[in-house]
Design an enzyme around this catalytic site. Structure first.
Site, mmCIF file in Angstrom:
data_model
loop_
_atom_site.group_PDB
_atom_site.id
_atom_site.type_symbol
_atom_site.label_atom_id
_atom_site.label_comp_id
_atom_site.label_asym_id
_atom_site.label_seq_id
_atom_site.Cartn_x
_atom_site.Cartn_y
_atom_site.Cartn_z
ATOM 1 N N HIS A 171 0.796 -1.234 0.000
ATOM 2 C CA HIS A 171 0.000 0.000 0.000
ATOM 3 C C HIS A 171 0.832 1.290 0.000
ATOM 4 O O HIS A 171 0.788 2.071 -0.931
ATOM 5 C CB HIS A 171 -0.914 0.045 1.236
ATOM 6 C CG HIS A 171 -1.825 -1.120 1.370
ATOM 7 N ND1 HIS A 171 -2.955 -1.323 0.614
ATOM 8 C CD2 HIS A 171 -1.774 -2.174 2.238
ATOM 9 C CE1 HIS A 171 -3.566 -2.427 0.999
ATOM 10 N NE2 HIS A 171 -2.882 -2.967 1.970
HETATM 11 O O1 RIB Z 1 -4.989 -0.138 4.749
HETATM 12 C C1 RIB Z 1 -3.606 -0.101 4.516
HETATM 13 C C2 RIB Z 1 -2.975 0.979 5.321
HETATM 14 O O2 RIB Z 1 -3.171 0.736 6.708
HETATM 15 C C3 RIB Z 1 -1.448 1.031 5.151
HETATM 16 O O3 RIB Z 1 -1.001 2.336 5.359
HETATM 17 C C4 RIB Z 1 -0.957 0.134 6.244
HETATM 18 O O4 RIB Z 1 0.371 0.477 6.665
HETATM 19 C C5 RIB Z 1 -1.934 0.460 7.341
HETATM 20 O O5 RIB Z 1 -1.459 1.629 7.995
#
Ligand code: RIB
Ligand code: CA
Length: 336
Positions: A265
């Site tokens: 992500h």
């Molecule tokens: O949903 C994914 C996000 O939430 C990313 O930033 C992961 O590190 C968590 O913080």
């Protein structure tokens, strides 16, 4: 080779040199809750000094408690050999809601797949929220980009205390939100927004230039065996860390969501800053739902403009997955 060809080559080289000289690095603050994918994002960013002038890393509670997200940010800095970058610890809890964490995804230490230790260099003195206020208040107009990789609590608290800091912000690029395929922490919400929707509302209401990279795109930029092998082939300490982290981190999404690969992500935000041409989206109107209930933390993205409301966010929906892993591999190769 004719003189004419030589001269043409010289002109081309000087034009290229001028272009590279002209593209000054982007002034950047990374706000983050490391977190496995946050660490990959931090390594990618710290491996790219020509494009990203990282002023500071500011940490927030999110994936795990603040003490561990701050330690992990310092670890990433040590692994990247960039200990000149200050790390400021910020908010230890969301603005309003009861805190939630994701140790089940990122491990109890917030960094699954690798051994952690206490890094040599300590935190910078002072709180991240005050750092944001002081830095953004005195920055050139619209000069500083904020990469927002966790709950938006630090920036929201800074904006509440001193709304005029918005004038120092060039844009905020957020990993967060979800529209087309639903959430990951609830059917409606993505973790970062669910962890502090009130903060996201404050940032949205500030009118700052906003780009969101939601699950809509990060769930398309997925690992595969071949891509993990590509990263492993870089064959240095940084790439081994990333492969070990990802091999552990992606299990949760693959096992729980039946995905064929795992997302990275937060690193997508840094890739967007480095090579925006890898991504596609459009300006839309979006609101955050902070009402208690089944849609708490949802980003309501008006992709088709049915509400005829003014756009307030660039919503990224497509990404070149192989291009992302090519970029990540090439940049990790620059580290030790
Ligand atoms: O949903 C994914 C996000 O939430 C990313 O930033 C992961 O590190 C968590 O913080
Ligand atoms: Ca994160």
């Amino acid at each position: 080779m004719s003189l004419k060809t030589l001269l043409q080559g010289a002109v081309l080289m000087s034009a290229l040199a001028a272009t590279s000289l002209m593209a000054a690095p982007r002034d950047l603050i990374i706000d983050t809750d490391p977190g496995a994918d946050d660490v990959v994002a931090l390594l990618l960013a710290m491996a790219s000094p020509e494009e990203l002038k990282i002023r500071a890393i500011t940490t927030v509670a999110g994936n795990v408690r603040l003490e561990k997200t701050s330690r992990n940010a310092r670890l990433a800095r040590e692994w990247a050999g960039r200990e000149e970058i200050p790390v400021y610890a910020g908010a230890g809890r969301p603005m309003v809601r009861t805190p939630i964490y994701a140790a089940n995804v990122h491990g109890e230490e917030g960094l699954t797949g690798v051994q952690v230790h206490e890094p040599n260099k300590p935190l910078a003195k002072g709180n991240a929220v005050q750092y944001l206020i002081d830095t953004l208040s005195t920055a050139e107009p619209h000069s500083i980009t904020i990469a927002m990789l966790g709950p938006q609590t630090n920036l929201a608290l800074a904006l509440i205390q001193k709304p005029e800091i918005v004038n120092g912000i060039k844009e905020v690029v957020v990993m967060g939100g979800a529209h087309f395929n639903g959430g990951n922490i609830t059917p409606a919400a993505e973790f970062n927004l669910f962890a502090d929707p009130h903060a996201a509302e404050v940032v949205l209401a500030s009118g700052v230039k906003l780009t969101y990279l939601p699950l809509d795109v990060t769930h398309k930029v997925l690992t595969s065996d071949a891509r993990l092998k590509q990263l492993a082939a870089v064959n240095n300490h940084a790439s081994k860390l990333v492969v070990d982290i990802l091999n552990a981190y992606i299990k949760f999404d693959m096992d729980n969501y039946g995905m064929l690969g795992g997302p990275v992500h937060d690193a997508s935000v840094i890739a967007y800053l480095l090579k925006p041409e890898l991504f596609k989206g459009k300006q839309i109107h979006m609101v955050v739902d902070s009402r208690e209930g089944p849609t708490f933390g949802q980003t309501v993205a008006d992709w088709y403009g049915v509400l005829k409301q003014p756009a307030n966010v660039m919503w990224i929906e497509e990404g070149d997955a192989q291009g992302f892993f090519d970029l990540l591999s090439a940049r990790l190769a620059r580290l030790k």
